[in-house]
Design a protein around this motif. Structure first.
Motif, PDB file in Angstrom:
ATOM      1  N   SER A 140      -2.783  -0.588  -3.053  1.00  0.00           N
ATOM      2  CA  SER A 140      -3.645   0.590  -3.095  1.00  0.00           C
ATOM      3  C   SER A 140      -2.744   1.807  -2.989  1.00  0.00           C
ATOM      4  O   SER A 140      -1.577   1.705  -2.602  1.00  0.00           O
ATOM      5  CB  SER A 140      -4.652   0.583  -1.936  1.00  0.00           C
ATOM      6  OG  SER A 140      -4.001   0.888  -0.699  1.00  0.00           O
TER       7      SER A 140
ATOM      8  N   ARG B 188      -7.549   1.724   4.975  1.00  0.00           N
ATOM      9  CA  ARG B 188      -7.273   1.384   3.580  1.00  0.00           C
ATOM     10  C   ARG B 188      -6.600   0.013   3.488  1.00  0.00           C
ATOM     11  O   ARG B 188      -6.934  -0.796   2.621  1.00  0.00           O
ATOM     12  CB  ARG B 188      -6.370   2.450   2.967  1.00  0.00           C
ATOM     13  CG  ARG B 188      -7.027   3.823   2.854  1.00  0.00           C
ATOM     14  CD  ARG B 188      -7.883   3.942   1.636  1.00  0.00           C
ATOM     15  NE  ARG B 188      -7.070   4.007   0.430  1.00  0.00           N
ATOM     16  CZ  ARG B 188      -7.528   3.820  -0.792  1.00  0.00           C
ATOM     17  NH1 ARG B 188      -8.793   3.501  -0.973  1.00  0.00           N
ATOM     18  NH2 ARG B 188      -6.740   3.913  -1.839  1.00  0.00           N
TER      19      ARG B 188
ATOM     20  N   TYR C 108      -6.243  -1.065  -9.230  1.00  0.00           N
ATOM     21  CA  TYR C 108      -6.155  -0.978  -7.771  1.00  0.00           C
ATOM     22  C   TYR C 108      -6.733   0.329  -7.244  1.00  0.00           C
ATOM     23  O   TYR C 108      -6.686   1.361  -7.916  1.00  0.00           O
ATOM     24  CB  TYR C 108      -4.703  -1.170  -7.332  1.00  0.00           C
ATOM     25  CG  TYR C 108      -4.158  -2.484  -7.825  1.00  0.00           C
ATOM     26  CD1 TYR C 108      -4.670  -3.684  -7.347  1.00  0.00           C
ATOM     27  CD2 TYR C 108      -3.202  -2.525  -8.819  1.00  0.00           C
ATOM     28  CE1 TYR C 108      -4.216  -4.895  -7.827  1.00  0.00           C
ATOM     29  CE2 TYR C 108      -2.735  -3.736  -9.313  1.00  0.00           C
ATOM     30  CZ  TYR C 108      -3.254  -4.919  -8.815  1.00  0.00           C
ATOM     31  OH  TYR C 108      -2.821  -6.121  -9.295  1.00  0.00           O
ATOM     32  N   PRO C 109      -7.307   0.308  -6.045  1.00  0.00           N
ATOM     33  CA  PRO C 109      -7.996   1.494  -5.523  1.00  0.00           C
ATOM     34  C   PRO C 109      -7.048   2.641  -5.202  1.00  0.00           C
ATOM     35  O   PRO C 109      -6.004   2.437  -4.581  1.00  0.00           O
ATOM     36  CB  PRO C 109      -8.687   0.978  -4.253  1.00  0.00           C
ATOM     37  CG  PRO C 109      -7.922  -0.252  -3.867  1.00  0.00           C
ATOM     38  CD  PRO C 109      -7.418  -0.849  -5.132  1.00  0.00           C
TER      39      PRO C 109
ATOM     40  N   HIS D  82       0.863  -1.173   0.000  1.00  0.00           N
ATOM     41  CA  HIS D  82       0.000   0.000   0.000  1.00  0.00           C
ATOM     42  C   HIS D  82       0.907   1.233   0.000  1.00  0.00           C
ATOM     43  O   HIS D  82       1.825   1.332   0.825  1.00  0.00           O
ATOM     44  CB  HIS D  82      -0.895   0.007   1.235  1.00  0.00           C
ATOM     45  CG  HIS D  82      -1.797  -1.180   1.324  1.00  0.00           C
ATOM     46  ND1 HIS D  82      -3.089  -1.188   0.808  1.00  0.00           N
ATOM     47  CD2 HIS D  82      -1.600  -2.421   1.867  1.00  0.00           C
ATOM     48  CE1 HIS D  82      -3.635  -2.365   1.018  1.00  0.00           C
ATOM     49  NE2 HIS D  82      -2.769  -3.130   1.661  1.00  0.00           N
TER      50      HIS D  82
END
Length: 260
Positions: free
Chosen positions: A104, A243, A188-189, A80
């Motif tokens: 993310s 997240r 991906y977010p 992340h």
């Protein structure tokens, strides 16, 4: 690049990318709170801090170096990514062009809108470069980043490690930054976030960044400015953790008005 590593290897990995004129030190409160259950990587970006012997080339080059850090430090090879200001620009580039290294991305304080009078901005950056490490300018930046007085000496020491060339190059590249077209194919977010008291160009960029990615969203943080990881460190940390865990964002974060 120099990299600080904290937490447990094998746990979900988070990479924290700092703002220009500082170094990984600015994440000290987030590292302290995240290291108990996450694997935290905090690089000093080229031309900054302990990496000042590594010249700043470009956002694209730095994104490639961060991808190498993830590949070499994270067993799963993916992390992340969280970036503020300069780190946010690098994070956008990573999420768009290196999705195999990103789970993310959370990016804050990023503008992708044209700056007014860019020629004047470039000239100002060149004029400021020789004095970028002066006490007066650094203290002004410390106020912007909401550095506590108890941590001011540490901030000044880390900021003075930034090279003048890095300052000039970063300043000029930020003016022209746009979301890469490949972002639309990134699965991906991506969360684009900014403080409510941020510069208008940054706030107006939120929805543009979010809409550029296949899975993007945008949020405003009430009552804070550019360096809100220092203004509301617990909230910033909560955003990172949620997240990573795939949980809903804190209710304090608001959806910004749509700008086109």
């Amino acid at each position: 690049m120099a990299v600080e590593v904290a937490g447990t290897r094998g746990a979900p990995a988070v990479v924290l990318l700092h703002a220009a004129g500082t170094r990984g030190w600015m994440w000290s409160r987030q590292v302290r709170d995240l290291a108990g259950d996450l694997h935290v990587l905090v690089p000093d970006l080229p031309g900054h801090g302990r990496s000042n012997g590594c010249p700043w080339v470009s956002i694209a080059d730095t994104a490639g170096l961060v991808a190498e850090v993830i590949a070499s430090h994270v067993p799963q090879g993916r992390a992340h990514v969280v970036g503020l200001s300069l780190g946010g620009y690098v994070g956008v580039r990573l999420a768009a062009l290196t999705p195999d290294r990103v789970v993310s991305a959370t990016v804050s304080g990023v503008s992708v809108r044209p700056f007014p009078h860019p020629g004047r901005m470039r000239l100002l950056g060149r004029l400021m470069a020789p004095v970028v490490r002066s006490g007066l300018l650094l203290r002004a930046n410390a106020r912007t980043l909401k550095i506590p007085s108890s941590e001011l000496d540490g901030y000044l020491a880390s900021a003075r490690a930034m090279t003048r060339d890095a300052f000039r190059r970063v300043n000029e590249e930020d003016l022209d930054f746009r979301v890469p077209a490949q972002a639309a194919d990134s699965p991906y977010p991506v969360l684009a976030v900014a403080g409510e008291n941020e510069h208008d160009l940054v706030k107006r960029s939120l929805t543009e960044i979010a809409e550029a990615f296949g899975s993007g969203e945008a949020r405003l943080v009430p009552g804070v400015g550019h360096g809100w990881n220092g203004e509301k460190p617990e909230l910033f940390t909560a955003v990172i953790r949620r997240r990573v865990l795939g949980r809903p964002l804190p209710a304090e974060l608001l959806k910004p008005p749509i700008e086109h």
